[in-house]
Design a protein around this motif. Structure first.
Motif, PDB file in Angstrom:
ATOM      1  N   THR A 258       0.957  -1.004  -0.082  1.00 29.93           N
ATOM      2  CA  THR A 258      -0.102   0.041   0.001  1.00 29.93           C
ATOM      3  C   THR A 258       0.868   1.240  -0.126  1.00 29.93           C
ATOM      4  OG1 THR A 258      -1.823  -1.200   1.072  1.00 29.93           O
ATOM      5  CG2 THR A 258      -1.648   1.271   1.308  1.00 29.93           C
ATOM      6  N   GLU A 259       2.001   1.315   0.768  1.00 30.10           N
ATOM      7  CA  GLU A 259       2.875   2.532   0.758  1.00 30.10           C
ATOM      8  C   GLU A 259       3.504   2.473  -0.616  1.00 30.10           C
ATOM      9  OE1 GLU A 259       5.106   5.929   2.412  1.00 30.10           O
ATOM     10  OE2 GLU A 259       2.915   4.749   2.561  1.00 30.10           O
ATOM     11  N   ALA A 260       3.650   1.445  -1.040  1.00 31.15           N
ATOM     12  CA  ALA A 260       4.727   1.510  -2.293  1.00 31.15           C
ATOM     13  C   ALA A 260       3.862   1.806  -3.315  1.00 31.15           C
ATOM     14  CB  ALA A 260       5.224   0.086  -2.738  1.00 31.15           C
ATOM     15  N   ARG A 261       2.422   1.622  -3.464  1.00 33.61           N
ATOM     16  CA  ARG A 261       1.520   2.139  -4.273  1.00 33.61           C
ATOM     17  C   ARG A 261       1.308   3.673  -4.218  1.00 33.61           C
ATOM     18  NH1 ARG A 261      -5.102   2.310  -4.125  1.00 33.61           N
ATOM     19  NH2 ARG A 261      -5.281   3.236  -6.285  1.00 33.61           N
ATOM     20  N   ARG A 262       1.573   4.418  -3.102  1.00 31.15           N
ATOM     21  CA  ARG A 262       1.428   5.982  -2.717  1.00 31.15           C
ATOM     22  C   ARG A 262       2.873   6.430  -3.231  1.00 31.15           C
ATOM     23  NH1 ARG A 262       3.095   9.625   0.499  1.00 31.15           N
ATOM     24  NH2 ARG A 262       4.527   8.006   1.625  1.00 31.15           N
ATOM     25  N   LEU A 263       3.661   5.767  -2.911  1.00 34.25           N
ATOM     26  CA  LEU A 263       5.125   6.340  -3.176  1.00 34.25           C
ATOM     27  C   LEU A 263       5.461   6.588  -4.480  1.00 34.25           C
ATOM     28  CD1 LEU A 263       7.584   4.732  -0.339  1.00 34.25           C
ATOM     29  CD2 LEU A 263       6.755   7.158  -0.701  1.00 34.25           C
ATOM     30  N   PHE A 264       5.157   5.490  -5.312  1.00 33.57           N
ATOM     31  CA  PHE A 264       5.540   5.370  -6.718  1.00 33.57           C
ATOM     32  C   PHE A 264       4.317   5.642  -7.711  1.00 33.57           C
ATOM     33  CE2 PHE A 264       8.159   2.141  -4.428  1.00 33.57           C
ATOM     34  CZ  PHE A 264       9.209   2.836  -4.286  1.00 33.57           C
ATOM     35  N   GLY A 265       3.409   6.124  -7.128  1.00 30.98           N
ATOM     36  CA  GLY A 265       2.112   6.713  -7.982  1.00 30.98           C
ATOM     37  C   GLY A 265       1.293   5.557  -8.919  1.00 30.98           C
ATOM     38  N   LEU A 266       1.346   4.296  -8.162  1.00 36.52           N
ATOM     39  CA  LEU A 266       0.864   3.193  -8.989  1.00 36.52           C
ATOM     40  C   LEU A 266      -0.646   3.069  -8.884  1.00 36.52           C
ATOM     41  CD1 LEU A 266       3.678   0.467  -7.549  1.00 36.52           C
ATOM     42  CD2 LEU A 266       3.507   2.102  -9.548  1.00 36.52           C
TER      43      LEU A 266
END
Length: 324
Positions: A258-266
């Protein structure tokens, strides 16, 4: 007249894309096996149930019957199957009633606001007239029909209104809420039938340079270590049972999906990450957090003959459809 249009949930709406085709509308509104009950607390019909809505910098009292069609118009493409629209209407009504019990955290004193990132999507008549043009009246009739055909209906679990969250599209299965927020017995992983043939932009790719990826991670995890060669920055990737990324190790730091999605705009947490000569490539499938009802999955089910109640019982298992 309300003159706002909140951010929309579906990319298809943002791009003005309305290119779906539909099957015959099912006539059955309820399946006999769907559990029904009368709640202990009184329920006020839509036409007199009031919401305190944050609009244009102030709190206004708005009738649910007036508000809900504009929420539905902002949350699901009008060209979706009528049974999918009805399922969305019940989910939206359930969500609004649940928010009314909790209140809007961003605007104390309000039940709900029109910010899709906080409460719900919303489009007023002016925005819909601009989008639909000469089809405005016909489209609004379809939207109002979905609301009217489900009037007074919402989803409950053990007598309590549920948090009827939803998302745009999944990859074979929805996500368990325990992997995103907190575990709830009615927000568990279930099969979802949509495929690349059903969903625009179902598969997307984003490529970040080594510097871009490093900067994004450092902004949230300053302790991350990027002294190694870029090809060695990405470590173990673990997946949930639904196939989404549970967490990924980058620069020695474990980052949740979930955090990776936010960080990288996925667009979702269903992604593969590879290192290439051009940088770090994210290959993403689906759109949204993956929890609750998949809107495109609901549309596929409707086209295959499922009623809105069957769709709701599939995506929100262990719940009851309240019908007064």
């Amino acid at each position: 007249m309300l003159l706002i249009c909140a951010a929309l949930v579906l990319t298809a709406y943002l791009s003005g894309r309305e290119e779906w085709k539909f099957g015959k509308d099912a006539e059955t509104l309820e399946s006999p096996e769907i559990p029904l009950y009368v709640p202990e607390r009184p329920y006020v019909p839509d036409d007199v149930h009031m919401l305190r809505v944050w609009l244009d910098g102030e709190i206004r009292d708005v009738e649910l019957e007036t508000y809900l069609p504009h929420v539905l118009a902002g949350e699901m493409p009008v060209l979706f199957h009528p049974q999918a629209l009805r399922a969305q209407a019940v989910a939206a009504r359930s969500y609004l009633l649940c928010k009314q019990e909790q209140g809007c955290k961003s605007h104390p004193g309000a039940d709900v606001c029109c910010d899709a990132s906080c409460c719900t999507a919303y489009c007023a008549d002016a925005a819909l007239q601009e989008r639909w043009g000469q089809d405005f009246e016909a489209n609004m009739e379809k939207i109002r029909s979905a609301v009217n055909e489900t009037a007074g209906q919402y989803l409950a679990y053990e007598g309590e209104i549920i948090q009827a969250v939803f998302h745009s599209s999944s990859v074979s299965r929805t996500e368990d809420s325990a992997n995103v927020w907190n575990p709830l017995p009615y927000l568990v992983s279930v099969d979802s039938p949509e495929t690349e043939d059903d969903v625009p932009n179902y598969k997307t790719e984003i490529t970040l340079s080594a510097q871009e990826l490093r900067d994004a991670v450092i902004s949230a995890y300053p302790q991350a270590n990027f002294t190694a060669e870029a090809a060695n920055w990405v470590g173990e990737i673990r997946n949930t049972e639904s196939g989404r990324v549970q967490d990924v190790t980058i620069g020695g730091v474990r980052i949740s999906g979930t955090e990776a999605r936010r960080l990288f705009g996925l667009r979702s947490t269903s992604f593969a990450l590879t290192y290439t000569d051009d940088g770090f490539r994210f290959s993403v499938t689906g759109y949204g957090h993956g929890v609750g009802m998949s809107q495109y999955g609901a549309n596929v089910m409707a086209k295959e003959g499922a009623s809105y109640s069957e769709i709701l019982m599939h995506y929100y298992p262990n719940t009851e459809l309240v019908s007064l």
